[in-house]
Write a protein that holds these residues in place. Structure first.
Motif, PDB file in Angstrom:
ATOM      1  N   ARG A 121       0.772  -1.143  -0.166  1.00 22.23           N
ATOM      2  CA  ARG A 121       0.051   0.183  -0.007  1.00 22.23           C
ATOM      3  C   ARG A 121       0.847   1.346   0.100  1.00 22.23           C
ATOM      4  O   ARG A 121       0.602   2.229  -0.800  1.00 22.23           O
ATOM      5  CB  ARG A 121      -0.953   0.081   1.178  1.00 22.23           C
ATOM      6  N   ASN A 122       1.873   1.338   0.978  1.00 20.49           N
ATOM      7  CA  ASN A 122       2.692   2.418   0.934  1.00 20.49           C
ATOM      8  C   ASN A 122       3.509   2.751  -0.513  1.00 20.49           C
ATOM      9  O   ASN A 122       3.600   3.836  -0.923  1.00 20.49           O
ATOM     10  CB  ASN A 122       3.699   2.313   2.135  1.00 20.49           C
ATOM     11  N   PRO A 123       4.097   1.683  -1.081  1.00 26.35           N
ATOM     12  CA  PRO A 123       4.550   2.071  -2.380  1.00 26.35           C
ATOM     13  C   PRO A 123       3.611   2.479  -3.360  1.00 26.35           C
ATOM     14  O   PRO A 123       3.748   3.460  -4.307  1.00 26.35           O
ATOM     15  CB  PRO A 123       5.138   0.682  -2.768  1.00 26.35           C
TER      16      PRO A 123
ATOM     17  N   ASN B 182       0.663   3.952  -2.773  1.00 28.34           N
ATOM     18  CA  ASN B 182       0.429   5.434  -2.632  1.00 28.34           C
ATOM     19  C   ASN B 182       1.625   6.414  -3.079  1.00 28.34           C
ATOM     20  O   ASN B 182       1.075   7.548  -3.594  1.00 28.34           O
ATOM     21  CB  ASN B 182       0.154   5.426  -1.065  1.00 28.34           C
ATOM     22  N   ALA B 183       2.739   6.153  -2.828  1.00 28.67           N
ATOM     23  CA  ALA B 183       3.837   6.811  -3.344  1.00 28.67           C
ATOM     24  C   ALA B 183       4.050   6.768  -4.927  1.00 28.67           C
ATOM     25  O   ALA B 183       4.023   7.968  -5.517  1.00 28.67           O
ATOM     26  CB  ALA B 183       4.985   6.211  -2.958  1.00 28.67           C
ATOM     27  N   ILE B 184       3.552   5.852  -5.535  1.00 25.58           N
ATOM     28  CA  ILE B 184       3.624   5.711  -7.007  1.00 25.58           C
ATOM     29  C   ILE B 184       2.491   6.672  -7.230  1.00 25.58           C
ATOM     30  O   ILE B 184       2.575   7.448  -8.376  1.00 25.58           O
ATOM     31  CB  ILE B 184       3.328   4.273  -7.525  1.00 25.58           C
TER      32      ILE B 184
ATOM     33  N   LEU C  72       0.794   9.270  -5.946  1.00 26.65           N
ATOM     34  CA  LEU C  72       1.446  10.636  -5.648  1.00 26.65           C
ATOM     35  C   LEU C  72       2.053  11.052  -6.680  1.00 26.65           C
ATOM     36  O   LEU C  72       2.063  12.276  -7.232  1.00 26.65           O
ATOM     37  CB  LEU C  72       1.811  10.717  -4.193  1.00 26.65           C
ATOM     38  N   ASN C  73       3.311  10.225  -6.899  1.00 25.53           N
ATOM     39  CA  ASN C  73       4.278  10.607  -7.946  1.00 25.53           C
ATOM     40  C   ASN C  73       3.653  10.913  -9.227  1.00 25.53           C
ATOM     41  O   ASN C  73       4.041  11.707 -10.093  1.00 25.53           O
ATOM     42  CB  ASN C  73       5.404   9.771  -7.959  1.00 25.53           C
ATOM     43  N   THR C  74       2.851   9.941  -9.609  1.00 27.47           N
ATOM     44  CA  THR C  74       2.320   9.908 -10.990  1.00 27.47           C
ATOM     45  C   THR C  74       1.354  11.385 -10.924  1.00 27.47           C
ATOM     46  O   THR C  74       1.324  11.862 -12.166  1.00 27.47           O
ATOM     47  CB  THR C  74       1.208   8.865 -11.020  1.00 27.47           C
TER      48      THR C  74
ATOM     49  N   ASN D 130      -4.963  -0.241  -5.742  1.00 22.48           N
ATOM     50  CA  ASN D 130      -5.576   0.032  -4.556  1.00 22.48           C
ATOM     51  C   ASN D 130      -6.739  -0.547  -4.037  1.00 22.48           C
ATOM     52  O   ASN D 130      -7.159  -0.869  -2.964  1.00 22.48           O
ATOM     53  CB  ASN D 130      -5.639   1.679  -4.478  1.00 22.48           C
TER      54      ASN D 130
END
Length: 521
Positions: free
Chosen positions: A299-301, A303-305, A307-309, A341
């Protein structure tokens, strides 16, 4: 239901009764033979001996004529002896014959009693005739003693008197001979009948003994047959103890062994079901733990992906002429991140299913609201909805949110099973002390090979399905004390049947209503 012990007791009781009947028959026939022998030894033989002693041939008449020719002195000696001896002897024998016949008649039956009655009648006739003969013989001896017959003038009268006595003697002699012949004939018949009865008795005792033996063998065979299921039951117990819970004991009797076998089969089935449920629960628990761990790790990766996207998309859009391929690629990445997600959320929901918050719920109300919510989505997919919600449906105790998730999953599965449109039928009804819900579609159906695995976690026939929807649905239904069943025919459609127990107060009311109806009937 008649008990095995009772059946075995009855079988051996019949065998004992058969042997007892043979013994009773033998005793009865021996008693008859003993009675016949006693009748012969104490009745007919003494009567024959007495009849032989009643020989009255030439007792008085011939001797009176001989005494007439004697000299007076010899005649005076002879006449008292002849007068005293013969009458007393005959009377004693006739009376003795009467006593013997009366005693024997008391023990005789049927023809024997009638024959002895005839013997008594003959003896009575002999007694009467003997009294007459005694009177005439005494008169003849008195005349001889008075000197009659010596004078030629009285000789004819004396001769006539002697002849009359001779005729009485002949009649008595004939009666005695007839009595002797009758007794001898009866003795011969009785001896022959006794010998035949003895032979018949031996033969019948042998036959009845074999029949009783056959009954005893039959009783033993019946007992063996009644106890045979115990061996099958023992083998079934050993098989179940070895882990073969599918083993069934085939006992069709209606006694306690049959009841024990049926209860044993039910126990084995229950253990098999519980073992399957335990394995499924263990598998689901393991799947839940793995799902939770994997979801937590990704989930954390994700979410980071994501956000960065989004940041990358904003920077691309800020360019004077953003490349179309880059914009499409970033959009695809964003969609896949959202999908992942969603999958992660579904895994978490399956792994962390909360304990249901039970409350009184109206299934018609839940289904009606959900169908209203989904009507635009279903109409867009060209799916027609048919509602058959039963009025006055008993409430159930359930978690509304979890039930909505269950029915939402089933309805969307039905929609996805009909890509070209079709019909979904949602029906409810009260069924005894339960409430039943059916969701039927007109899709392509589920093949039989897949139908047995649709509730397994991670098993899915969809190209991009997670395989957790129906597993989640089954888990929620069972948490509410209910059951779910799927029936499907390829090319015709699929039907899911869910059954939930009604609220307890509703069950009590339904039972009371049923009792009142039964009393009224």
């Amino acid at each position: 239901m008649r008990r095995v012990a009772t059946k075995i007791f009855l079988a051996f009781a019949v065998a004992l009764a058969a042997f007892g009947a043979v013994a009773a028959f033998g005793v009865a026939r021996l008693h008859d033979l003993r009675r016949d022998l006693r009748l012969l030894s104490a009745g007919y033989l003494p009567l024959t001996r007495i009849a032989a002693q009643l020989d009255v041939k030439d007792w008085v008449a011939s001797r009176a004529l001989e005494a007439r020719a004697l000299d007076p002195a010899a005649r005076r000696v002879y006449l008292p002896v002849a007068r005293a001896h013969f009458p007393a002897l005959v009377r004693e024998k006739i009376e003795e014959g009467r006593r013997v016949a009366q005693v024997a008649r008391a023990d005789a039956r049927g023809d024997e009693a009638r024959f002895l009655g005839d013997v008594l009648a003959r003896l009575d006739t002999l007694a009467t005739r003997w009294a007459e003969y005694d009177r005439e013989a005494r008169g003849l001896l008195d005349a001889l003693e008075a000197g009659e017959g010596q004078d030629p003038r009285t000789a004819p009268a004396f001769e006539a008197r002697a002849q009359a006595v001779r005729q009485l003697e002949k009649g008595l002699s004939l009666d005695v001979k007839l009595l002797q012949v009758a007794l001898e004939s009866q003795i011969s018949d009785r001896v022959h009948a006794t010998e035949q009865a003895e032979s018949d008795t031996v033969l019948l005792v042998v036959i009845y003994s074999f029949l009783a033996l056959a009954v005893g063998v039959g009783a033993a065979a019946i007992s063996q047959r009644l106890l045979a299921p115990i061996q099958r039951l023992t083998e079934g117990v050993k098989a179940v103890a070895a882990g073969d819970l599918s083993r069934k004991v085939e006992v069709r009797s209606r006694d306690e062994i049959g009841l024990l076998a049926r209860e044993f089969n039910a126990m084995a089935t229950s253990l098999d079901r519980q073992r399957a449920e335990l394995r499924r629960a263990e598998r689901l628990a393991a799947v839940g733990r793995i799902s939770a761990q994997i979801t937590h790790e990704i989930r954390n990766p994700l979410n980071a992906i994501g956000l960065n996207t989004e940041l990358l998309a904003e920077e691309i859009e800020a360019l004077p002429s953003p490349p179309k391929e880059a914009v499409a690629l970033v959009a695809a990445i964003s969609r896949e991140v959202d999908r992942l997600n969603g999958v992660a959320e579904e895994y978490l929901r399956f792994a962390r299913l909360p304990k249901p918050a039970l409350g009184r719920q109206d299934l018609n109300e839940i289904l009606g609201g959900l169908l209203d919510f989904l009507s635009p989505e279903l109409a867009a997919a060209r799916v027609e909805v048919e509602r058959k919600l039963a009025p006055d449906l008993p409430p159930i105790r359930a978690d509304e949110n979890q039930l909505r998730a269950v029915f939402l999953n089933l309805l969307r599965n039905s929609r996805e099973a009909m890509p070209r449109g079709g019909r979904i039928t949602v029906a409810t009804r009260a069924f005894g002390g339960a409430v039943e819900v059916t969701v039927r579609d007109t899709g392509g159906g589920i093949p039989p090979g897949d139908l047995t695995r649709i509730f397994e976690p991670f098993y899915s026939t969809k190209e991009r399905g997670t395989g957790l929807g129906l597993a989640f649905t089954q888990q929620v239904v069972e948490e509410h004390g209910g059951s779910i069943r799927c029936d499907s025919v390829v090319g015709e459609g699929t039907t899911f049947t869910l059954r939930f127990p009604a609220a307890r107060e509703e069950q009590a009311a339904a039972a009371e209503t049923a009792n009142e109806g039964g009393a009224a009937g």
